[in-house]
Each structure stands twice: as C-alpha cells, then as structure tokens.
Design a protein around this motif. Sequence first.
Motif, PDB file in Angstrom:
ATOM      1  N   ASP A   1      44.698  61.292  -8.683  1.00  0.00           N
ATOM      2  CA  ASP A   1      45.032  60.793  -7.343  1.00  0.00           C
ATOM      3  C   ASP A   1      46.487  61.110  -7.040  1.00  0.00           C
ATOM      4  O   ASP A   1      47.357  60.919  -7.897  1.00  0.00           O
TER       5      ASP A   1
ATOM      6  N   ARG B   1      35.401  61.682  -5.239  1.00  0.00           N
ATOM      7  CA  ARG B   1      34.962  61.443  -6.610  1.00  0.00           C
ATOM      8  C   ARG B   1      34.007  60.254  -6.642  1.00  0.00           C
ATOM      9  O   ARG B   1      34.052  59.382  -5.801  1.00  0.00           O
TER      10      ARG B   1
ATOM     11  N   SER C   1      30.577  70.136   3.671  1.00  0.00           N
ATOM     12  CA  SER C   1      31.629  69.976   2.663  1.00  0.00           C
ATOM     13  C   SER C   1      32.016  71.365   2.165  1.00  0.00           C
ATOM     14  O   SER C   1      31.130  72.168   1.830  1.00  0.00           O
TER      15      SER C   1
ATOM     16  N   SER D   1      38.369  74.272  -0.561  1.00  0.00           N
ATOM     17  CA  SER D   1      37.897  74.377  -1.942  1.00  0.00           C
ATOM     18  C   SER D   1      38.180  75.778  -2.452  1.00  0.00           C
ATOM     19  O   SER D   1      38.139  76.749  -1.682  1.00  0.00           O
TER      20      SER D   1
ATOM     21  N   GLY E   1      43.437  63.916  -2.319  1.00  0.00           N
ATOM     22  CA  GLY E   1      42.355  63.710  -3.281  1.00  0.00           C
ATOM     23  C   GLY E   1      41.872  65.046  -3.823  1.00  0.00           C
ATOM     24  O   GLY E   1      41.944  66.072  -3.139  1.00  0.00           O
TER      25      GLY E   1
ATOM     26  N   VAL F   1      40.176  70.155  -2.478  1.00  0.00           N
ATOM     27  CA  VAL F   1      41.416  69.418  -2.212  1.00  0.00           C
ATOM     28  C   VAL F   1      41.404  68.902  -0.775  1.00  0.00           C
ATOM     29  O   VAL F   1      41.110  69.638   0.166  1.00  0.00           O
TER      30      VAL F   1
ATOM     31  N   LEU G   1      38.684  66.932  -6.073  1.00  0.00           N
ATOM     32  CA  LEU G   1      37.336  66.844  -6.632  1.00  0.00           C
ATOM     33  C   LEU G   1      37.079  68.125  -7.406  1.00  0.00           C
ATOM     34  O   LEU G   1      37.108  69.213  -6.828  1.00  0.00           O
TER      35      LEU G   1
ATOM     36  N   SER H   1      33.305  72.092  -0.581  1.00  0.00           N
ATOM     37  CA  SER H   1      32.940  72.232  -2.001  1.00  0.00           C
ATOM     38  C   SER H   1      31.448  72.522  -2.134  1.00  0.00           C
ATOM     39  O   SER H   1      31.049  73.373  -2.934  1.00  0.00           O
TER      40      SER H   1
HETATM   41  C1  BTN Z   1      38.745  61.958  -4.112  1.00  0.00           C
HETATM   42  O1  BTN Z   1      39.920  61.578  -4.172  1.00  0.00           O
HETATM   43  O2  BTN Z   1      37.808  61.149  -4.162  1.00  0.00           O
HETATM   44  C2  BTN Z   1      38.488  63.423  -3.996  1.00  0.00           C
HETATM   45  C3  BTN Z   1      38.474  63.886  -2.567  1.00  0.00           C
HETATM   46  C4  BTN Z   1      38.284  65.382  -2.431  1.00  0.00           C
HETATM   47  C5  BTN Z   1      38.121  65.816  -0.993  1.00  0.00           C
HETATM   48  C6  BTN Z   1      38.076  67.302  -0.835  1.00  0.00           C
HETATM   49  S1  BTN Z   1      38.194  67.784   0.854  1.00  0.00           S
HETATM   50  C7  BTN Z   1      37.740  69.416   0.452  1.00  0.00           C
HETATM   51  C8  BTN Z   1      36.671  69.333  -0.608  1.00  0.00           C
HETATM   52  N1  BTN Z   1      35.372  69.226  -0.014  1.00  0.00           N
HETATM   53  C9  BTN Z   1      34.795  68.059  -0.255  1.00  0.00           C
HETATM   54  O3  BTN Z   1      33.677  67.701   0.161  1.00  0.00           O
HETATM   55  N2  BTN Z   1      35.613  67.301  -1.010  1.00  0.00           N
HETATM   56  C10 BTN Z   1      36.825  67.990  -1.349  1.00  0.00           C
END
Ligand code: BTN
Length: 329
Positions: free
Chosen positions: A183, A125, A91, A141, A193, A212, A195, A93
Amino acid sequence: MKPLTFSILRLLSDNEFHSGEIIARAMGVSRASISIALNDVNETGLTLQKVHGRGYRLLGPVQWLERDTVLKHLGGEANRFNLEMLDIIDSTSSYLLQRAARGSGAGSEHIHVVAAELQTSGRGRRGRRWYSGLGDGLAFSLLWRFQHGASLLAGLSLVIGLAIIRTLESAGVEGAVLKWPNDVLYNMCKLAGILIELHGDMLGPTMAVIGVGLNLKLSNVTHARIDQGVTDVYSISGETPDRNRFLAALLMSLTSALRDFEREGFSLFKQEWLAHHCCENKVVRLGFPDGSSLEGVIHGVADDGSLLLRTFAGVQRFNSGEITLYKME
Ligand code: BTN
C-alpha cells in the motif's frame, strides 16, 4: 459509456458551451443520440452542464491521456513499450491477463502496458473494488515476464510500491509511505494501490500482470464511493498533476526497478523500502485469507520481502496477510 460519449467529451473539453445541434452535426448522429450518450456522464465524476438554449459544457478541465504525449515523455525509452490506451474497460489487469493468456506479446521485446481512462470494474487486492473516475487518476497494468519462478518473486510487490514512491518523490510529492506488502499511503490514507497477479510454475518462467492505480485529483463522486481513508497527489502537493507525464515517469521507474529486481532480488531495495516503511515497531494484527489473525510487533522485512513479525513465539516470517494497525498514527 460508449465510444461516442468519449468523442463528445473530448469535444467539450474546452470549457465552452456547444449546442446539441452542432455536436450532433460534428458527430454525424442525431441530437437524441447526443442526449443519450451524455446521460450518465456526471456519474464518472465529471460535471456536465446542460443549459437550455446554449447547450452542453464541461465544468473544469479534463486532461486526457494521450499516447503520443506519453511516448514523448518516455523519450529514448519509448520504443521499449507497447502502449495501449483505452477509453473504457472493465479492468486493465483483466484485459491484459486475457491478452497474455492468448499469447499476445509472447517472445516480443516490448513491454505491454494498458492504460484506461475509465475502469468499470477496477479490481483491488482480496476481491475488493478499485474506484477511480474519469481523469482523476491513473489506472494501468503492465506485463512483465520473469525467468524466475513465483517462489523467488515474494519481494516483487514491495519493489513496485517503492518504484511508485520514487516517482512521487521525483515529482516533488514528499511524505508518502509504504505499508507491507504494497500500500502507498499518505497520512495513513490510500494514495496508490498495486495488484500483482502471477502465472507460471514455481520454478519459472513467470508472467506478472502488475496493476497500478494512483489517485491524482479525485472527484467528489469518486471520494464518496470509496469506503476507506483515501487521498490524492493534488491534496498533498497543491498542484494539479500532469497525467501523461506521471504515467511516463511511472513506467520508467517501474521498468528500471523491475530490471534491478530481476537481477539482484529484493535485498537491493530493502534499506530504501524500510526507510519508507510506515509501520516499523508498530503493534499490529496480521489477518489471513482464512479469517484467522495473529498479533505482533512489526520487525521489518526479510531479504526476500517477507514480513517479520515478533509474536509470542518469537520473530516469524509471513508471505501474505493484511496488516491492521492497532492505533492509526
Ligand atoms: C489495491 O490496493 O487493492 C490494489 C488496487 C489496484 C488497482 C489497479 S487500477 C489498474 C489495475 N486494474 C485493476 O482492475 N486493478 C489495478
């Protein structure tokens, strides 16, 4: 997937057949290693063809993220960013959080951004997963350090949603809307999405890792993995979006919005946010992390970005919660 897989896929991005032998020679490995490296490719959403006597080819073009191209699109702003491009990561993030926790970038003027071609455990989320395939969207991120404390950052996620809407509209993608807190939807299906993970004291400073995910042109494999209404830029505009250009445009829009937010707070964005709000005056259920929920009618957002819900007890403010519309329109 290993670094070798990505090297082979880049070589195969010309839509032509390449024999296993020639690929093996180009990569300096055995043919068996090529075969193993390409084993799971179709699970990423790409379509890899293997034809006896001809070799391998990728069906459909893949547009790779290219650091130099993104920097070129960023123009004079490019030197403000420390842009890391990864082929594969759990990920972006999680990666950025770990880097930041180790002090990476502290004291630097650069905005640290990490983008990945593929996330193996993209996070959404409320503990949900975020799925995207190879080349079918953007996953990145960004690390932003605020002098403010977390208590003043309630409107942050709303501002990020609005920055995404602004980018989409500048690219001619009209009609996307926002659902509190962040959202980005089109026809009530998820388009992007966000986070946001905050670290720091209530009084500041605060470090925000802003993740994002934006759906650009989802493969059938990715579609099948997602268990909610989902859409992508291609379905809205009918045009294949340029990933590198989109990433640069998003970075410009996000950083400009972050600077304004830091200076002026959410109130500067409130009217524009409300103009894109999908749920004004709608009857909703607001669910809380402990499983409880409350019914009411959405009555906009306050100057700090908290949700205003008209309930039996009058208009109440909420800083967290998940909205479910009673009737999806
Ligand atoms: C959501 O709507 O639940 C939030 C989604 C967020 C996804 C992004 S993709 C880049 C970053 N790395 C992750 O693991 N999540 C966010």
